[in-house]
Design a protein around this motif. Sequence first.
Motif, PDB file in Angstrom:
ATOM      1  N   ARG A 110      17.097  73.053  29.033  1.00  0.00           N
ATOM      2  CA  ARG A 110      16.987  71.492  29.114  1.00  0.00           C
ATOM      3  C   ARG A 110      18.425  71.372  30.152  1.00  0.00           C
ATOM      4  O   ARG A 110      17.665  70.527  30.805  1.00  0.00           O
ATOM      5  CB  ARG A 110      16.986  71.262  28.024  1.00  0.00           C
ATOM      6  CG  ARG A 110      16.112  70.909  27.106  1.00  0.00           C
ATOM      7  CD  ARG A 110      16.841  69.720  25.924  1.00  0.00           C
ATOM      8  NE  ARG A 110      17.445  68.484  25.853  1.00  0.00           N
ATOM      9  CZ  ARG A 110      16.923  67.765  26.026  1.00  0.00           C
ATOM     10  NH1 ARG A 110      15.923  67.081  26.347  1.00  0.00           N
ATOM     11  NH2 ARG A 110      18.205  66.839  26.301  1.00  0.00           N
ATOM     12  N   SER A 114      16.971  70.348  33.648  1.00  0.00           N
ATOM     13  CA  SER A 114      18.140  68.992  33.908  1.00  0.00           C
ATOM     14  C   SER A 114      18.763  68.871  35.439  1.00  0.00           C
ATOM     15  O   SER A 114      19.099  67.655  36.500  1.00  0.00           O
ATOM     16  CB  SER A 114      18.809  68.096  32.633  1.00  0.00           C
ATOM     17  OG  SER A 114      17.832  67.917  31.766  1.00  0.00           O
ATOM     18  N   ASN A 205      10.746  69.728  26.660  1.00  0.00           N
ATOM     19  CA  ASN A 205      10.660  68.660  26.854  1.00  0.00           C
ATOM     20  C   ASN A 205      10.875  68.030  28.682  1.00  0.00           C
ATOM     21  O   ASN A 205      11.253  66.901  28.971  1.00  0.00           O
ATOM     22  CB  ASN A 205      11.209  67.302  25.722  1.00  0.00           C
ATOM     23  CG  ASN A 205      13.064  67.957  26.056  1.00  0.00           C
ATOM     24  OD1 ASN A 205      12.998  68.918  26.605  1.00  0.00           O
ATOM     25  ND2 ASN A 205      13.054  66.026  25.085  1.00  0.00           N
ATOM     26  N   PRO A 207      10.146  68.429  32.743  1.00  0.00           N
ATOM     27  CA  PRO A 207       9.657  68.811  33.157  1.00  0.00           C
ATOM     28  C   PRO A 207      10.162  69.838  34.467  1.00  0.00           C
ATOM     29  O   PRO A 207      11.314  70.006  34.977  1.00  0.00           O
ATOM     30  CB  PRO A 207       9.149  67.471  33.866  1.00  0.00           C
ATOM     31  CG  PRO A 207       9.246  66.493  33.356  1.00  0.00           C
ATOM     32  CD  PRO A 207      10.593  66.965  32.381  1.00  0.00           C
TER      33      PRO A 207
ATOM     34  N   LEU B  36      12.899  61.454  36.652  1.00  0.00           N
ATOM     35  CA  LEU B  36      13.319  62.180  36.739  1.00  0.00           C
ATOM     36  C   LEU B  36      14.587  62.654  37.853  1.00  0.00           C
ATOM     37  O   LEU B  36      14.835  63.473  38.008  1.00  0.00           O
ATOM     38  CB  LEU B  36      12.564  63.783  36.852  1.00  0.00           C
ATOM     39  CG  LEU B  36      11.770  63.428  35.608  1.00  0.00           C
ATOM     40  CD1 LEU B  36      10.547  64.552  36.093  1.00  0.00           C
ATOM     41  CD2 LEU B  36      12.271  63.721  34.022  1.00  0.00           C
ATOM     42  N   ASP B  60      17.961  60.202  23.510  1.00  0.00           N
ATOM     43  CA  ASP B  60      17.686  62.081  24.460  1.00  0.00           C
ATOM     44  C   ASP B  60      17.215  62.083  22.983  1.00  0.00           C
ATOM     45  O   ASP B  60      16.659  61.603  22.175  1.00  0.00           O
ATOM     46  CB  ASP B  60      19.043  62.476  24.372  1.00  0.00           C
ATOM     47  CG  ASP B  60      18.611  63.663  25.774  1.00  0.00           C
ATOM     48  OD1 ASP B  60      17.360  63.794  25.827  1.00  0.00           O
ATOM     49  OD2 ASP B  60      18.651  64.403  26.681  1.00  0.00           O
ATOM     50  N   GLY B  81       8.330  63.658  28.799  1.00  0.00           N
ATOM     51  CA  GLY B  81       9.212  64.569  29.428  1.00  0.00           C
ATOM     52  C   GLY B  81      10.924  63.400  29.329  1.00  0.00           C
ATOM     53  O   GLY B  81      10.550  61.802  29.845  1.00  0.00           O
ATOM     54  N   ARG B  82      11.933  64.464  30.043  1.00  0.00           N
ATOM     55  CA  ARG B  82      13.192  63.556  30.038  1.00  0.00           C
ATOM     56  C   ARG B  82      14.118  64.523  30.349  1.00  0.00           C
ATOM     57  O   ARG B  82      14.220  65.665  30.287  1.00  0.00           O
ATOM     58  CB  ARG B  82      13.556  62.845  28.768  1.00  0.00           C
ATOM     59  CG  ARG B  82      13.578  63.167  27.467  1.00  0.00           C
ATOM     60  CD  ARG B  82      14.832  62.819  26.775  1.00  0.00           C
ATOM     61  NE  ARG B  82      13.619  61.736  25.826  1.00  0.00           N
ATOM     62  CZ  ARG B  82      13.593  60.720  25.185  1.00  0.00           C
ATOM     63  NH1 ARG B  82      14.328  59.706  26.433  1.00  0.00           N
ATOM     64  NH2 ARG B  82      13.048  60.400  24.307  1.00  0.00           N
ATOM     65  N   LEU B  83      15.398  63.668  31.201  1.00  0.00           N
ATOM     66  CA  LEU B  83      16.433  64.923  31.655  1.00  0.00           C
ATOM     67  C   LEU B  83      17.470  64.049  30.032  1.00  0.00           C
ATOM     68  O   LEU B  83      17.345  63.858  29.880  1.00  0.00           O
ATOM     69  CB  LEU B  83      17.034  64.498  32.745  1.00  0.00           C
ATOM     70  CG  LEU B  83      15.936  64.352  33.372  1.00  0.00           C
ATOM     71  CD1 LEU B  83      16.744  63.763  34.817  1.00  0.00           C
ATOM     72  CD2 LEU B  83      15.996  65.363  34.115  1.00  0.00           C
ATOM     73  N   ASP B  84      18.210  65.561  30.176  1.00  0.00           N
ATOM     74  CA  ASP B  84      19.548  65.648  29.264  1.00  0.00           C
ATOM     75  C   ASP B  84      20.680  64.639  29.264  1.00  0.00           C
ATOM     76  O   ASP B  84      20.661  64.283  30.433  1.00  0.00           O
ATOM     77  CB  ASP B  84      19.828  67.160  29.389  1.00  0.00           C
ATOM     78  CG  ASP B  84      21.500  67.325  28.472  1.00  0.00           C
ATOM     79  OD1 ASP B  84      20.528  67.938  27.659  1.00  0.00           O
ATOM     80  OD2 ASP B  84      22.533  66.558  28.933  1.00  0.00           O
ATOM     81  N   ALA B  85      21.034  64.061  28.565  1.00  0.00           N
ATOM     82  CA  ALA B  85      21.569  62.311  28.726  1.00  0.00           C
ATOM     83  C   ALA B  85      23.383  62.410  28.721  1.00  0.00           C
ATOM     84  O   ALA B  85      23.056  61.731  30.003  1.00  0.00           O
ATOM     85  CB  ALA B  85      21.525  61.281  27.125  1.00  0.00           C
ATOM     86  N   LEU B  87      23.823  64.678  30.939  1.00  0.00           N
ATOM     87  CA  LEU B  87      24.043  65.090  32.665  1.00  0.00           C
ATOM     88  C   LEU B  87      23.811  63.968  33.486  1.00  0.00           C
ATOM     89  O   LEU B  87      24.169  64.298  34.294  1.00  0.00           O
ATOM     90  CB  LEU B  87      22.895  66.767  32.513  1.00  0.00           C
ATOM     91  CG  LEU B  87      23.857  67.816  31.923  1.00  0.00           C
ATOM     92  CD1 LEU B  87      22.442  68.426  32.715  1.00  0.00           C
ATOM     93  CD2 LEU B  87      24.917  68.339  32.718  1.00  0.00           C
ATOM     94  N   ILE B  88      22.294  63.171  32.714  1.00  0.00           N
ATOM     95  CA  ILE B  88      22.647  61.680  33.347  1.00  0.00           C
ATOM     96  C   ILE B  88      24.260  61.835  33.521  1.00  0.00           C
ATOM     97  O   ILE B  88      24.670  60.716  34.616  1.00  0.00           O
ATOM     98  CB  ILE B  88      21.411  60.994  33.035  1.00  0.00           C
ATOM     99  CG1 ILE B  88      20.126  61.535  32.615  1.00  0.00           C
ATOM    100  CG2 ILE B  88      21.824  59.745  33.162  1.00  0.00           C
ATOM    101  CD1 ILE B  88      19.073  61.229  32.363  1.00  0.00           C
TER     102      ILE B  88
END
Lengths: 458, 401
Positions: A110, A114, A205, A207, B36, B60, B81-85, B87-88
């Motif tokens: 992940r 990310s 989760n 992409p 993304l 997240d 689908g999502r990105l690691d919070a 790291l955002i």
Amino acid sequence: MSKPLKQIHLAAHFPGVNNTTVWSDPKAGSHIEFSSFVHFAQTAERAKFDFLFLAEGLRLREQDGKIYDLDVVGRPDTFTVLAALAAVTDRLGLTGTINSTFNEPYEVARQFASLDHLSGGRSAWNVVTSWDAFTGENFRRGGFLPQQERYSRAREFLATANELFDSWHGDEIVADQAAGTFLRDAKAGAFVHRGQHFDIHGRFNVPRGPQGRPVIFQAGDSDEGREFAASGADAIFSRYSTLEAGQAFYTDVKGRLAKYGRRPDQLLILPAATFVLGDTDAEAEELAREVRRQQVSGATAIKHLEFVWNRDLSAYDPDGPLPEIDPDLGEHHIARGRAQVRMYRDPLATAREWRELAAANNWSIRDLVINTGNRQTFVGSPAAVARTIDDFVQADASDGFILVPHITPGGLDVFADTVVPLLQERGVFRTEYEGTTLRDHLGLAHPDAEAPRERAAS
Amino acid sequence: MSSTPPAHLHLAVALEGTGWHPASWREPVARPRDLLTAGYWADLVAEAERGLLDFVTIEDGLGPQSSLFPEPDERTDQVRGRLDAVLIASRIAPLTRHIGLVPTVVATHTEPFHISKAIATLDYVSTGRAGLRVQITARPNEAAHFGRRTIPRIDAYDSPAAQDAVADLFDEAADYVEVVRRLWDSWEDDAEIRDVATGRFIDRDKLHYIDFEGRHFSVRGPSITPRPPQGQPLVTALAHHTVPFRLVARAADLGYVTPHDAEQARAVVAEIRAERTAAGRAEEPLHIFGDLVVLLDDDPAQAAARRDRLDTLAGHPYTGDAPVFSGTPAQLADLLEELRSAGLSGFRLRPAVAGHDLPRITRGLVPELQRRGAFRTAYEAGTLRGLLGLERPANRYASVA
């Protein structure tokens, strides 16, 4: 002479928590403030380096049962600082060292996926292993892994992470607002992994990132480490920075690729290298001696001797002669949390050799440690260093270098300003980034291009 | 407790994909293909900062979004689908200057040692604007992503077995926060000495083993990351009933609650304050924020119509854990002031459509509250704790001279 010139790859290692880093110099800045990381990364990018490299250790080092206090101590979380650096750089690759023992594949995958999105395809993972219960004391499972299983876990960890990265193909999100179709594939991210170390299944989760998978580095030097690299790494962070040893390592590792169906250009060899530059070679030599003296204070010299002697030597005078007492050959108990201690396989022989050297040269403990310690890889004028680097790479002793400056954060500046232009003049280093991803910089194909993936019929 | 005038309320925004309404991604302003990218999040946080908000939270999870509680769905008509919070938040930190950044972290399957240094580092890269929102997961499918333990499927939330299982996960989360906090304090502020005369970089007497031993983990410490700029970054948690209220009371600086009216708000605040006292922390400041999903337009009928349109696209009326407000910024300001009088010190607004409702918060609600003297007109502090009127805490391990 018909062989085309190889292009050199260069990377910048943020100065680490060991005595290579000189914190006592008036020019030495913070090792933890973000501004130091920004300066360092922007210098590397200004010089068109391939990537920045961060090491990591998950427990503070100890010696004699106490936290080791003579070197730089403390560093940031790798993923978090790399994500922030993605905001202040545009092309520079971002390589993080992440341990496969005290993490889980789902979470690490992940984070790398990310980071790859958030950096526009610039992420890389230096896969390291550890097994010691000492580090394990900071984690849920403690020291659960027998030493001999650390590479089998690392291999399976990487394979599992790759399955997670590959669980999305990259074309699932259609986001058709009119039709109301967000995903093309209802099962995007589905995975099942059943193995000795990991038995997991479900849906990933994050992409697929721009690079498909992060670039994979490996740093271990044992036979197992070399096989691990040959089987699945894109680059090796090696320690062989002399010509003969470099060529031997290069030949050995590149020779292992065929049995995994890989070509020699699919694995880059990048040794760590330190450097001291001066206006003339003589001035650089003088400076290099000074730096080595800064790197080895009297207190550091005693501690260094303790790695070999495996005893408390705090009563000895660093400016006096070596101990007459022999090393303790029992289980190593002096230093914990560092790899160095395993370099001395026969402490009695090392002690004997060092006593002889000291006697012959009239060296004190500190003199001995300074003179037997690693000399900087490159010492000289910018022209001499540029030539040496080029010769080394053209002679297939490496594909480039991961440079480790000794001053934070400005230690890279002089290299960027003086050596890089000379390498560019020689036609062996880029003058502009040609691509946007780290794979582009390193000449590595996108994983989908190497092995076209089968798409489920849709 | 507060350096801001007591008449001011605090405002945060909860960022979740294209917004909290499941059909939000279909709105023309939604930018679903950008979810993304760093640019998408940078734009949202910049908008929140333009509105002088205290902080943003970022959602997240350790599995795919799902319309079903205990398992993933196979829907293709909603954002997945999502990105690691964390790291955002870190990616956005260098692009902002004032606003707090509070990513969600899941305690259930992760390592407190890693999260402690990650949030400390977020605090460094944002120079004192980091926090975390701690969450548990009782989803069996997410446990299977880690394969380290099995979490039984919960079919009836109010069954005694389910309540025990959830209470256990919250107890673990409380231990987790305790470890994270001890690790933040495991370096004293002046531990780095750079004493050239003795060759010592640190004074190791100012580094501390935390020696936490609990039912779920033991952690020795110290952290590998020095104490962050705020000392203790902000710890927050969302709570809907007694068990999580207790987590807020024991472990947090700020809790999010979901009362539907002022009377419920008063009851929730009283219960959390009583738990705070029972935990022996009555003297320590604790913010309690109300959570609201918001649809804002200049005309109430417009907001209602937008809600209907989104519900129609989704195929069902949107309901969630928090009350849903639709109306004008002035109407929302009235409601917030009423709820504040019941003991809430601020609000975390969840924009139904991020691209639409976030700008209505920053450009509609905020000016309205400012006209009423109820919200800041400039950032008055350099850290997130400072914006919330919280002192930089003393280090628990520092010996008192």
